[in-house]
Each structure stands twice: as C-alpha cells, then as structure tokens.
Scaffold this active site. Structure first.
Site, PDB file in Angstrom:
ATOM      1  N   SER A   1       0.816  -1.204   0.000  1.00 26.14           N
ATOM      2  CA  SER A   1       0.000   0.000   0.000  1.00 26.14           C
ATOM      3  C   SER A   1       0.854   1.261   0.000  1.00 26.14           C
ATOM      4  O   SER A   1       1.595   1.527  -0.925  1.00 26.14           O
ATOM      5  CB  SER A   1      -0.954  -0.052   1.194  1.00 26.14           C
ATOM      6  OG  SER A   1      -1.884   0.997   1.151  1.00 26.14           O
TER       7      SER A   1
ATOM      8  N   ASP B   1      -2.709   6.197  -3.514  1.00 23.26           N
ATOM      9  CA  ASP B   1      -1.565   5.591  -2.837  1.00 23.26           C
ATOM     10  C   ASP B   1      -1.005   4.496  -3.735  1.00 23.26           C
ATOM     11  O   ASP B   1      -1.463   4.297  -4.866  1.00 23.26           O
ATOM     12  CB  ASP B   1      -1.945   5.069  -1.453  1.00 23.26           C
ATOM     13  CG  ASP B   1      -2.935   3.913  -1.502  1.00 23.26           C
ATOM     14  OD1 ASP B   1      -3.624   3.765  -2.523  1.00 23.26           O
ATOM     15  OD2 ASP B   1      -3.024   3.154  -0.517  1.00 23.26           O
TER      16      ASP B   1
ATOM     17  N   ASP C   1      -1.166   1.305  -3.995  1.00 24.31           N
ATOM     18  CA  ASP C   1      -1.986   0.224  -4.557  1.00 24.31           C
ATOM     19  C   ASP C   1      -3.360   0.700  -5.018  1.00 24.31           C
ATOM     20  O   ASP C   1      -4.177  -0.110  -5.448  1.00 24.31           O
ATOM     21  CB  ASP C   1      -2.113  -0.934  -3.570  1.00 24.31           C
ATOM     22  CG  ASP C   1      -3.000  -0.616  -2.380  1.00 24.31           C
ATOM     23  OD1 ASP C   1      -3.079   0.570  -1.994  1.00 24.31           O
ATOM     24  OD2 ASP C   1      -3.619  -1.542  -1.826  1.00 24.31           O
TER      25      ASP C   1
ATOM     26  N   ASP D   1      -6.086   2.018  -3.544  1.00 23.80           N
ATOM     27  CA  ASP D   1      -7.355   1.936  -2.829  1.00 23.80           C
ATOM     28  C   ASP D   1      -7.617   3.170  -1.963  1.00 23.80           C
ATOM     29  O   ASP D   1      -8.669   3.300  -1.351  1.00 23.80           O
ATOM     30  CB  ASP D   1      -7.464   0.662  -1.992  1.00 23.80           C
ATOM     31  CG  ASP D   1      -6.383   0.535  -0.921  1.00 23.80           C
ATOM     32  OD1 ASP D   1      -5.522   1.440  -0.817  1.00 23.80           O
ATOM     33  OD2 ASP D   1      -6.398  -0.470  -0.186  1.00 23.80           O
TER      34      ASP D   1
END
EC number: 5.4.2.10
Length: 455
Positions: free
Chosen positions: A104, A243, A245, A247
């Site tokens: 993340s 961010d 990743d 999400d």
C-alpha cells in the site's frame, strides 16, 4: 485478530526478505491458500494475482504462482493493477479468490499480501485461519495431471477501466476540466490516466513513472504536497492523489487545499442525502474527525465509528445496511458502486457530485468544520506492550479528564507497523498539541521501561 500468526488487519505485511515477507514463505503460502481454496471449490479453482510496482513483486508473484499451481489451482496473472481492480476482476472472471502483492502506502522496502474472496471482498477470518493452519502442514504437490496452469490476463487494464467508467452515468463528462493525477509511481499509473482521459478530462499525470523503487516516494496520497504544487502551477481544476496500490484517494482543490477522506465522505453523504439515495448510516473509524460527526448530525445522518481498517468499515456498513463509509486516510467505500475501497471510483463519485451541483470542491465541503487534530506516531520496540502499563493508562485517564466534553483522544497500536498512534482532537489547537506530546512521551517512557525489564 490477536491469535493470528501472520494475518493482520490488512493481510500480511512486513519488510522484504524478513520472515514472512520472503520467497520461501510465499511459496508455502501459495500452496496453503491453494489447498484451502480447492477444498472449498466445486470446480478447478482460478486465483488471480495482481501487484503494485515494487521490484520485489516479481519475486513474490513467481513464488505464489508456483505454490498455487502445485496445489492444483489455475492462476491468472494480472501484472501491476490497483488493489480494487483485483477485487473487481476476481468477481467478473469468476475466480475463487484474488491475491494482491502490495504494501500500500509503505516504501519499496516493504511488501505484503492481501486476499479477496470470490465476491470481491476481503477474505473471511475463517478462511484466513484455515490458510494459517494449512501453512503448518508439509508441502505437498498434487499429481502432474492435476497441476494448475498459469496464464497472463492481457486485457486486465482495459477490463477495469471500462468498469470504472461504468460507475458514472453515460452522459457524464470531464470535458473542459484540467485534472492532475498523482499515481504515486504505483499500481494506478497505467489505468487512472486512461480512465480520466477517456471521460474527457485534460489529464496531467505525475508519479506515473515507476522504476520498482520509487513507489510512494515523495508522491501519492501520503505526500500530497507534490500534488498541491502541481495543481497550483498548472492552474488545474482539481488534483487526485492515489496511494501505491490505488485503494486510497486524497483530493486537492484549485486553491491547493487538501480534501482528505473525511471531506470526501461529507461531500458524498450530503449529495446522497439531498437526492434521497443515502441508505443507512455513514461509517467512519475511531480516527474520523469529530467535526465530520457534527456536520452529518446537522443533516440528521448518523456516523458510526468502526475500528481502524477498511475491512471493519465494510463490516459495519453491512451490519447497518449502509452504502457509504471510509477512513480519514482516503479509503472510501461506495457500496452502491464497488465492493471495496477504490480510489479511482471514489474520485469519480466526487466529480460526478460536483458536476451535478455546479459547485467546486472547496464550496462543496464548506459545511464541514474540522476540530484541530494532532496525531503522534510513537515508533519504538515495546510501544504496543506499553499500552497496558499503569503509567500509560494513568496518562490516558488524565487527558480524557482534561478534554471531557470538549474533545476526544484515541490511543491505538497500528495493525501493520510496530507503531502506537496517539490522536487527540479539541477546539484549542495549542492544548491539543501539548496533550498529544505529553501522552506520546508517556508511551515512549513506558516502552523503554518495558524493554529494559524484558530484554
């Protein structure tokens, strides 16, 4: 979650090369997950694997692929894709599970694993526990005729882009709008510019040149200063930061001011309420600003606070029949549009709301007045254990007594890092800063004492 050996609040995460974020563990994890999922499936299972742009993702992708194939599971390799894209594709391609290789918002030296169910939601606690139990079993490979096969899913980006566009009306357009996208050198670097450009926006992308090592480095939702500067320099209408990743999403208005997850929840909740489309309460977390709770109360919309972590937000939304929830950090769940937090879809939802109201972002969030909030991260060995000490409990009681009726304090250990977060809100910014520093010092002192007494 405290009984788990590996799974935390957001999958398995840690530093690359240190157990369990190692190639040998990922091989075993792939086999264990494959064995559990094969037992649960009535047909030969398909598992999708997506990843962000960290250099270590290649190593872990190969290891997971080998373990899954050894367990008799077919594998679809998606390449670099946002976490919510893996959730969507797992559903649409009728896979039994999806795996995301990502840490993340963390630096490239970290990595991690998240699982999605066939429904595109976080894997249940029961399945995660079964996988952990299977990890203790001997590594076994199915007979050759039962081995799985691995293939590349060549059209993954196009499939997901079309899905994102399908969440807004067919006549919705971004023509005439200058949008700066900060892709954090992460998983959205291909798909986000494609989606916004195809909807008509004049797109300028930053953080869109990953090299395996620069993910989240001075860019993205955790470093919005880069986006603020770009929006102002280019006289853009809005900035959107994801961010690593994809999400999370943070927005920047044309004046360069940041709109975090609380702002986004307020804008979307107010719009849904005005149109009679808001179902159930809005769900935030322990970290959601008290000002959000007050602003929603003026609309007679309740705010329920879940534990930190989007999986817990989702649980509360389901329990109370809600459709909108999220975290201050930018995890936004719009269950009328997607099954999980999705940065691109949440950003499009806000832009659709602004277009319908004729307002810009600054005007749309004007009704939200946040209380000053200070968060201090205490990173120290023994910090988590220090929370149970008499010293910290006494300090916490004193802060709560001081703020009674005027503010709020949250003291919690991170689920993904060796960190204790001290968060205090109150009307007096100076007092909040002072109390947060004092409580953080109490945690540091107790942590030092714990490590001294328990070397």
């Amino acid at each position: 979650m405290s009984t788990r050996k590996y799974f935390g609040t957001d999958g398995i995460r840690g530093q690359v090369g240190q157990w369990p974020i190692s190639a040998d563990f990922m091989l075993r994890l792939g086999r264990a997950a494959g064995a559990v999922l094969a037992r649960e499936s009535q047909r030969k299972p398909l598992v999708l694997i997506g990843k962000d742009t960290r250099v270590s993702g290649y190593m872990f992708e190969s290891a997971l692929e080998a373990g899954l194939v050894a367990a008799g599971v077919d594998v679809g390799l998606l390449g670099p894709m946002p976490t919510p894209a893996v959730a969507y594709l797992t559903r649409s391609m009728r896979a039994v599970a999806g795996i995301v290789i990502s840490a993340s918002h963390n630096p490239h030296t970290d990595n991690g694993i998240k699982f999605f169910s066939a429904q595109g939601e976080k894997l249940s606690d029961e399945i995660e526990q079964a996988i952990e139990q299977e990890l203790d079993a001997d590594f076994a490979t199915v007979p050759s005729e039962q081995l799985g096969k691995a293939t590349r899913v060549a059209d993954a980006v196009a499939r997901y882009a079309e899905y994102c566009k399908s969440t807004v009306p067919e006549d919705f357009t971004l023509r005439g709008m200058k949008v700066v996208l900060d892709c954090a050198h992460g998983a959205t670097y291909q798909v986000a510019p494609k989606v916004f450009a195809e909807l008509g926006a004049d797109v300028s992308a930053i953080g869109d040149k990953p090299d395996g090592f620069n993910i989240n480095h001075n860019v993205g939702s955790t470093h919005p200063q880069t986006l603020q500067q770009a929006v102002l320099a280019q006289s853009a209408d809005i900035g959107v930061a994801f961010d690593g990743d994809g999400d999370r999403v943070i927005l920047v208005d044309r004046a360069g001011s940041i709109a975090d997850g609380d702002d986004i929840l307020y804008v979307l909740a107010r719009s849904l309420f005005a149109r009679g489309c808001l179902r159930g309460p809005v769900v935030g977390t322990l970290m959601s600003n008290y000002g959000l709770e007050q602003a929603l109360a003026e609309l007679e919309v309740p705010l329920i606070r879940a534990n930190v972590g989007d999986r817990y937000v989702l649980q509360q939304l389901k329990a109370h029949g809600g459709i909108l929830g999220g975290e201050t950090s930018g995890h936004i769940l719009c269950l009328d549009r997607a099954t999980t937090g999705d940065g691109i879809i949440a950003a499009l939802a806000v832009l659709e709301t602004l277009a319908a109201s004729g307002q810009d972002l600054a005007l749309a969030r004007r009704g939200l007045q946040k209380l000053p909030q200070v968060m201090v991260n205490v990173r120290a060995q023994g910090a988590r254990e220090a929370l149970a000490s008499h010293t910290v409990r006494h300090a916490l009681t004193e802060v709560e007594r001081t703020l009674q009726g005027r503010g709020r304090v949250v003291l919690r250990a991170s689920g993904t890092e060796p960190v204790v977060r001290v968060t205090i809100e109150g009307a007096d910014a100076g007092e909040v800063q002072q109390l947060a520093g004092w409580l953080a010092d109490a945690v540091k002192s107790a942590a030092h004492t714990h490590m001294t007494e328990n070397p």
